[in-house]
Scaffold this active site. Structure first.
Site, PDB file in Angstrom:
ATOM      1  N   ASP A  25      -0.482  -6.625   1.617  1.00 27.69           N
ATOM      2  CA  ASP A  25      -0.185  -5.299   1.110  1.00 27.69           C
ATOM      3  C   ASP A  25       0.380  -4.427   2.236  1.00 27.69           C
ATOM      4  OD1 ASP A  25      -0.658  -3.551  -1.227  1.00 27.69           O
ATOM      5  OD2 ASP A  25      -1.993  -2.453   0.111  1.00 27.69           O
ATOM      6  N   GLU A  33       4.649  -7.599   1.445  1.00 25.28           N
ATOM      7  CA  GLU A  33       5.245  -6.420   0.825  1.00 25.28           C
ATOM      8  C   GLU A  33       5.888  -5.604   1.953  1.00 25.28           C
ATOM      9  OE1 GLU A  33       4.052  -2.589  -1.981  1.00 25.28           O
ATOM     10  OE2 GLU A  33       2.696  -3.213  -0.405  1.00 25.28           O
TER      11      GLU A  33
HETATM   12  C1  GLC Z   1       0.626  -1.419  -2.228  1.00 23.18           C
HETATM   13  C2  GLC Z   1       0.229  -1.865  -3.614  1.00 23.18           C
HETATM   14  C3  GLC Z   1      -0.114  -0.654  -4.433  1.00 23.18           C
HETATM   15  C4  GLC Z   1      -1.254   0.110  -3.755  1.00 23.18           C
HETATM   16  C5  GLC Z   1      -0.874   0.451  -2.323  1.00 23.18           C
HETATM   17  C6  GLC Z   1      -2.070   0.933  -1.563  1.00 23.18           C
HETATM   18  O1  GLC Z   1       1.817  -0.703  -2.246  1.00 23.18           O
HETATM   19  O2  GLC Z   1       1.242  -2.644  -4.192  1.00 23.18           O
HETATM   20  O3  GLC Z   1      -0.452  -0.996  -5.739  1.00 23.18           O
HETATM   21  O4  GLC Z   1      -1.516   1.292  -4.452  1.00 23.18           O
HETATM   22  O5  GLC Z   1      -0.397  -0.679  -1.635  1.00 23.18           O
HETATM   23  O6  GLC Z   1      -2.959  -0.133  -1.338  1.00 23.18           O
END
Ligand code: GLC
Length: 553
Positions: free
Chosen positions: A205, A244
């Site tokens: 993440d 991500e």
């Molecule tokens: C990432 C996740 C999202 C979450 C954020 C904070 O962007 O995809 O869903 O709210 O991280 O953890």
């Protein structure tokens, strides 16, 4: 490509299926999905043909950010089951040949995590330095605030201990300080724990936040990623990090580990995704073609993860304001469909107006793009959203198994899609019986994608078709070639494919029956149906098409 190599480097042509245990299947009749329910549905997932499941956070949580706010990294949220249920699930998934990865959310914890409770108890707490504190934080730059509907700063004053703490996301998610070696050790321990229980890797993440928003700043932020990856590889060869990393291509290469490929194994192609939506909105291949031509080649054994939708807003943050507005106009014109000024809180089928031909084309395009496709649960049946749910939760609806929903024997805790997208119209059971359904189309696409490793492994080239609405590319690997074309428009189009080196070859359609001969000059004209899709395997006239693919798998 040597024989065993493609299975060693399994992620490079995997089909990743993202799901939330909470919304997939309820196994204990409380209206909330759980591991027991999910385990019952493993045969469905294996039958669909996906090869790797990505589980969204399933850890204990106060659930203020749908589980991305964690209070214990070593356990299962009681609403979803027990560690015992998790292990039973893992065993069943492995038995059916499925790998499993899970979200690794270590940029922050919940403010209810015992570490943060301890850290905030006093400036002298032994865990104080596990988080990022400041007496005088820098003034906020509005671009840093990720959720502008709820937050106007990334610093929150902690009255009890008299300092500000950093929170890149919501104020209830204090950022961990990975500059502290004890925090880095603990993160490795978390990875080690779940790998020991069978996970093949993690979807990491918010990676740029994880390595950048720390104090003191890391001298070599990427070393931390390389260390994590090395740790994983020591423990389990072939384990992966799927990152991500929503940054410009030029900045992204560092996350793969520049030329080395020793950090994030696969990065999501956020730029390609946004440009694909622009192309879909314009019915013009240009934007996507440009993105693919600009996209850096990942280092050996690394890969792009391609997707059209995920569990968050459809972010359009890397487009210009005009481009974003074009997509809003086409696919989410009303304000309640939009979110954070930068995205849409809709799923793909509703954005495409429920037009099955167009939806099928969009997914055919996705599966043919060079990279590893990642789909969000329910995409295979055309699951819609419920805009009555708050914010990004709109798209995180219960899976629809049958006309009566089939998610739970009681009323689901979450709002379900309604009207044309309600369970009576959109569900697995009906689509299994219908050979023209989206579900069957997904099965075909997944099968063909797996049979065409050129798409994931090969050298890809975007072709100039002379027809703006037709996006075409070819992928070559070890003397084998697949040529793909998609008509983004709803009228028939003629396209020209210049296929260097393939003069005299035969093109066999892998989706529908049909062959085309390539004239000696290598230029072939094809007629594309409205929203037509062609996956064409090139074979020499002396070779049967089924023998013309890359054999080494
Ligand atoms: C990432 C996740 C999202 C979450 C954020 C904070 O962007 O995809 O869903 O709210 O991280 O953890």
């Amino acid at each position: 490509m040597r024989l065993t190599y493609t299975s060693d480097v399994w992620w490079k042509n995997a089909v990743v299926y993202c799901l939330d245990v909470e919304t997939f299947k309820d196994g204990n009749d409380d209206g909330v999905g759980d591991f027991r329910g999910l385990t019952q549905q493993i045969d469905y997932l294996a039958g669909l043909g996906v090869t790797c499941l990505w589980l969204m956070p399933f850890f204990p949580t106060p659930n203020k950010d749908d589980g991305y706010d964690i209070t214990d990294f070593y356990s299962v949220d009681p609403r979803l089951g027990t560690l015992g249920d998790f292990v039973e699930f893992m065993r069943t998934a492995h038995d059916r040949g499925l790998r499993v990865i899970a979200d690794l959310v270590v940029n922050h914890t919940s403010d209810k995590h015992p570490w943060f409770k301890e850290a905030r108890s006093s400036k002298d707490s032994p865990l104080r330095d596990w988080y990022v504190w400041s007496d005088t934080p820098e003034p906020d730059n509005p671009d840093q605030v990720v959720f502008p509907d709820k937050e106007d700063s990334i610093w929150e004053y902690d009255k009890g201990s008299g300092q500000y703490y950093l929170h890149s996301f919501y104020r209830h998610q204090p950022d961990l300080n990975v500059a502290n070696p004890a925090v880095r050790d603990e993160i490795a321990r978390v990875l080690g724990f779940w790998m020991e229980l069978g996970l093949s890797g993690f979807r990491v993440d918010a990676v740029p936040f994880l390595i950048e928003n720390v104090d003191p700043k890391l001298a070599e932020p990427h070393e931390f990623l390389a260390d994590l990856r090395a740790f994983m590889t020591r423990r389990m060869g072939g384990s992966i990090l799927l990152g991500e990393v929503n940054v410009a291509y030029k900045d992204l290469v560092a996350y793969f580990g520049d030329g080395l490929g020793d950090q994030i194994t696969m990065c999501f192609d956020f730029i390609g995704m946004q440009k694909a939506w622009l192309s879909l909105a314009r019915c013009d291949a240009g934007a996507l073609a440009e993105a693919l031509r600009e996209r850096p080649k990942p280092p050996k054994d690394s890969q792009w993860a391609v997707f059209l939708r995920n569990h968050d807003e459809l972010t359009l943050d890397k487009l210009t304001e005009d481009e974003r507005q074009e997509i809003f106009q086409a696919f989410g014109p009303s304000e309640d469909m939009q979110i954070f000024g930068r995205g849409l809180r809709r799923r793909l089928p509703t954005m495409l107006g429920g037009d099955l031909r167009r939806i099928k084309m969009a997914y055919s395009l996705l599966f043919s793009l060079p990279g590893t496709p990642v789909i969000f649960y329910g995409e295979e049946i055309g699951l819609g959203e419920n805009l009555k749910a708050e914010g990004r939760m709109a798209v995180r609806v219960p899976m629809q198994w049958s006309r009566d929903g089939g998610f739970s024997r009681v009323k689901p805790a979450r709002a379900v899609p309604e009207g044309a997208f309600g369970p009576e119209r959109v569900n697995v059971a009906d689509q299994k019986r219908d050979t023209d359904s989206l579900l069957r189309w997904f099965q075909l696409l997944i099968e063909r994608y797996r049979e065409c490793p050129e798409l994931a492994w090969g050298e890809s080239t975007v072709l100039d078709t002379g027809e703006p609405a037709v996006f075409a590319h070819r992928c070559d690997a070890d003397g084998a070639t697949v040529v793909v074309a998609h008509n983004l428009s709803d009228t028939a189009r003629e396209a020209e494919l210049r296929l260097d080196g393939l003069g005299g070859y035969r093109l066999t359609d892998l989706l529908v029956d049909g062959t085309t001969e390539v004239p000696d000059g290598g230029v072939v004209r094809i007629t594309m149906e409205p929203h037509g899709c062609r996956w064409l395997r090139a074979s020499h006239p002396d070779v049967a098409p089924e023998d013309a693919s890359v054999k080494a798998r």
